[in-house]
Design an enzyme around this catalytic site. Structure first.
Site, PDB file in Angstrom:
ATOM      1  CG  ASP A 286      -3.694   6.191  -0.336  1.00  0.00           C
ATOM      2  OD1 ASP A 286      -3.244   5.148  -0.803  1.00  0.00           O
ATOM      3  OD2 ASP A 286      -3.904   7.214  -1.036  1.00  0.00           O
ATOM      4  CD  GLU A 480      -4.895   4.130  -6.836  1.00  0.00           C
ATOM      5  OE1 GLU A 480      -4.622   5.319  -7.041  1.00  0.00           O
ATOM      6  OE2 GLU A 480      -5.541   3.742  -5.838  1.00  0.00           O
TER       7      GLU A 480
HETATM    8  C1  GLC Z   1      -3.979   7.057  -4.476  1.00  0.00           C
HETATM    9  C2  GLC Z   1      -2.911   6.029  -4.192  1.00  0.00           C
HETATM   10  C3  GLC Z   1      -1.653   6.609  -3.593  1.00  0.00           C
HETATM   11  C4  GLC Z   1      -1.460   8.042  -4.051  1.00  0.00           C
HETATM   12  C5  GLC Z   1      -2.604   8.868  -3.517  1.00  0.00           C
HETATM   13  C6  GLC Z   1      -2.546  10.322  -4.000  1.00  0.00           C
HETATM   14  O1  GLC Z   1      -5.252   6.516  -4.196  1.00  0.00           O
HETATM   15  O2  GLC Z   1      -3.272   4.904  -3.407  1.00  0.00           O
HETATM   16  O3  GLC Z   1      -0.565   5.759  -4.010  1.00  0.00           O
HETATM   17  O4  GLC Z   1      -0.226   8.544  -3.545  1.00  0.00           O
HETATM   18  O5  GLC Z   1      -3.880   8.328  -3.859  1.00  0.00           O
HETATM   19  O6  GLC Z   1      -2.743  10.371  -5.389  1.00  0.00           O
END
Ligand code: GLC
Length: 589
Positions: A286, A480
């Site tokens: 991530d 988030e």
């Molecule tokens: C974010 C999220 C993830 C996402 C990634 C790219 O922090 O946790 O779900 O796919 O970054 O945007």
């Protein structure tokens, strides 16, 4: 004609390019193409394939110079103007730079199209997953996956960081709405989304592996403190099903399991996901997730080593991708990351690129987005996602003719609010942020000319001449950790004041709740005539009005237990705590 046919039969049809190396020959098995290509790649080319940078942090030249294998758009990271054409132009420009490398390995471009192609203005925005969980309809979710893939592909992109298969166990978590529900069986069933996305030629991503929805206190990126048996029972089944359905990528969770960060967890990534479950796609980290392994800010060589050796194949390192490349090169040259691990990661990544057909069709195949067909599908999904929790005196469905209806609430005429986070921008926004139908517009479209619909956001102007008041209230957008609610979980005072104003006029109040999770409303519900949980319906608010006016009899069932008070969190089916409404509850009429 016969002579030509005979000649071709004798010498065989000439291949597209007789001088082309085997990996560029689509008639060969993918495994053979991968072997041939791998044998031609330098260490830097292999490390480049494992590197995913953010679009705003690279120049076109960087893509060629550093042999970058992947780019992404973070939430809201869009070209300007934010149109489907601009996206496709951007993708093609980046792709041309990848193909300008000696081996011409196409890049794969990832985006969070988590409820439609939600970064793109004009795209169809579907209900967030919690609403789809309430619909309990895997076939519908597969159709949504396919429609989403079609709109992603229409802008050239080929990788969707979805579905989130998180099992949300504490509604305080800011990502509860990204979950299909609190029980693994719903997310397991909704892996049908993967079949839809990949059926549309786009790579799907099962995320976030593993246990992101089980953290203590619902703390985003926190610690999931469970026995391995409980981790496997609650959080693993959706990923096992995703692998069985052939998901092409898995994204690792920011969270920890019993104090150890998932991004460095070799047992769970290599032994369980790749070994026990037999996952043959590739694992992606991530956003800067490997930087959290040692608990200190920044990315170290040791973290790069631990993450790659744990089984991460591609690293999402949006800005510091040069640092990552340097660290990984040094770790391989020092023998602390083996060439075999590098080759395994590349084999997994390249296999998916060949399967996607990127070597044959690297450029965008442009098509419309936000089509009437997709919006109709989204409207149906909105209908099925509505959960009727209260309907005293059968006030619903409302009469379309000869009625006087007062509509209030800050969420009634607000596409941004009804779409929630991950819409146009990362955190979402307010107002007409993208084309769609607000819930108010849906109400107005549902009634006959003989019916009066009056709207005022805070309820000013209502009087006893109205036969019903609809208060569309709830949460403003978030994404988030910014959506974590460690404290109170009730309605904002703005909303409570609006409802009070409506009640003071002596008019029966129907509350439509636009939220990403259950809210703490038990003390207020007795004063409401009806309650409809709308979740975060997206652009097609007409689907909410369809349920309010009898166009669709509500069938939705709660995918999460509805707390009687915030102090009960976490509250889940079977834990013995008395809820306001139980998991699976939902009325009809
Ligand atoms: C974010 C999220 C993830 C996402 C990634 C790219 O922090 O946790 O779900 O796919 O970054 O945007």
């Amino acid at each position: 004609m016969a002579t030509v046919t005979l000649v071709i039969a004798l010498i065989g049809a000439p291949r597209a390019d007789a001088a082309a190396p085997p990996y560029q020959d689509p008639s060969l098995p993918i495994a053979a193409r991968v072997d041939d290509l791998l044998g031609r790649m330098s260490l830097d080319e292999k490390i480049g394939q494992m590197t995913q940078a953010e679009r705003a942090s690279v120049t076109d030249a960087d893509i060629t110079t550093y042999r970058l294998g992947s780019l992404l758009s973070g939430g809201g990271s869009a070209p300007s103007p934010n149109t489907a054409t601009s996206w496709a132009d951007m993708y093609d420009r980046f792709q041309s730079r990848a193909l300008a490398t000696p081996l011409a390995i196409p890049l794969v471009y990832g985006v969070d199209a988590v409820h439609g192609h939600n970064n793109v203005h004009g795209a169809t925005i579907f209900p967030h997953n919690i609403g789809l969980g309430a619909a309990r309809d895997p076939a519908l979710v597969e159709q949504i996956g396919r429609a989403t893939a079609d709109e992603v592909a229409a802008t050239g992109l080929d990788w969707n960081f979805a579905p989130c298969l998180c099992v949300a166990r504490n509604d305080r978590w800011g990502r509860t709405y990204e979950s299909f529900g609190e029980q693994p069986e719903i997310a397991t069933a909704m892996t049908s989304y993967i079949t839809g996305v990949q059926g549309g030629g786009v790579l799907a991503t099962a995320k976030h592996y593993i246990g992101d929805g089980g953290t203590t206190g619902g703390d985003d990126q926190g610690d999931t403190q469970l026995s391995e048996a409980d981790l496997r029972a609650i959080h693993l089944p959706p990923f096992a099903e995703a692998v069985r359905k052939g998901v092409g990528s898995v994204m690792i969770s920011f969270s920890s399991w019993n104090g150890q960060k998932l991004h460095g967890h070799q047992h769970l990534i290599t032994n369980v996901l790749k070994g026990e479950l037999g996952f043959t796609g590739f694992v992606v980290s991530d956003w800067n997730g490997i930087d959290q392994i040692d608990g200190a800010p920044g990315m170290t060589a040791a973290e790069v080593r631990q993450a790659v050796n744990a089984g991460i194949d591609m690293v999402m390192v949006p800005e510091a991708w040069r640092t990552f490349i340097g660290h990984l090169r040094a770790e391989v040259q020092a023998g602390r990351v083996t060439q075999a691990r590098i080759d395994d990661a590349n084999r997994r990544i390249l296999t998916k690129k060949f399967e996607l057909g990127l070597f044959e069709r690297p450029y965008a195949v442009r098509a419309p987005i936000g089509t009437a067909e997709h919006r109709a599908l989204a409207r149906q999904a909105v209908r099925q996602s509505q959960v009727l929790l209260k309907n005293d005196g059968n006030i619903l469905p409302l009469a379309r003719e000869g009625n006087r209806i007062f509509v209030a609430g800050r969420s009634a005429d607000n596409i941004g609010y009804q779409s929630g986070g991950w819409t146009i921008t990362w955190q979402g926004g307010s107002g007409a942020i993208t084309p769609g139908t607000s819930i108010l517009a849906g109400i107005r479209a549902s009634v006959a000319p003989s019916t009066t619909v009056t709207y005022n956001a805070n309820g000013t102007g209502i009087d006893s001449s109205y036969r019903a008041a609809i208060a569309v209230v709830g949460e403003t957008p978030y994404a988030e950790g910014q959506g974590d609610r460690p404290g109170a979980m009730g309605l904002a005072s703005t909303d409570l004041n609006t409802i009070a104003r409506l009640r003071a006029a002596g008019v029966p109040v129907i509350v439509v709740l636009v939220s990403g999770r259950p809210l703490d409303i038990a003390t207020q519900v007795p004063n409401w005539r009806a309650l409809l949980a709308s979740w975060l319906p997206g652009t097609e608010g007409q689907g909410v009005a369809d349920v309010l006016f009898g166009g669709y009899r509500p069938t939705g069932k709660l995918p999460v237990t509805w707390m009687a008070s915030a102090g009960q969190q976490p509250i889940n089916s079977g834990d013995g705590k008395p809820p306001l409404y139980p998991y699976g509850f939902g009325l009809t009429y």
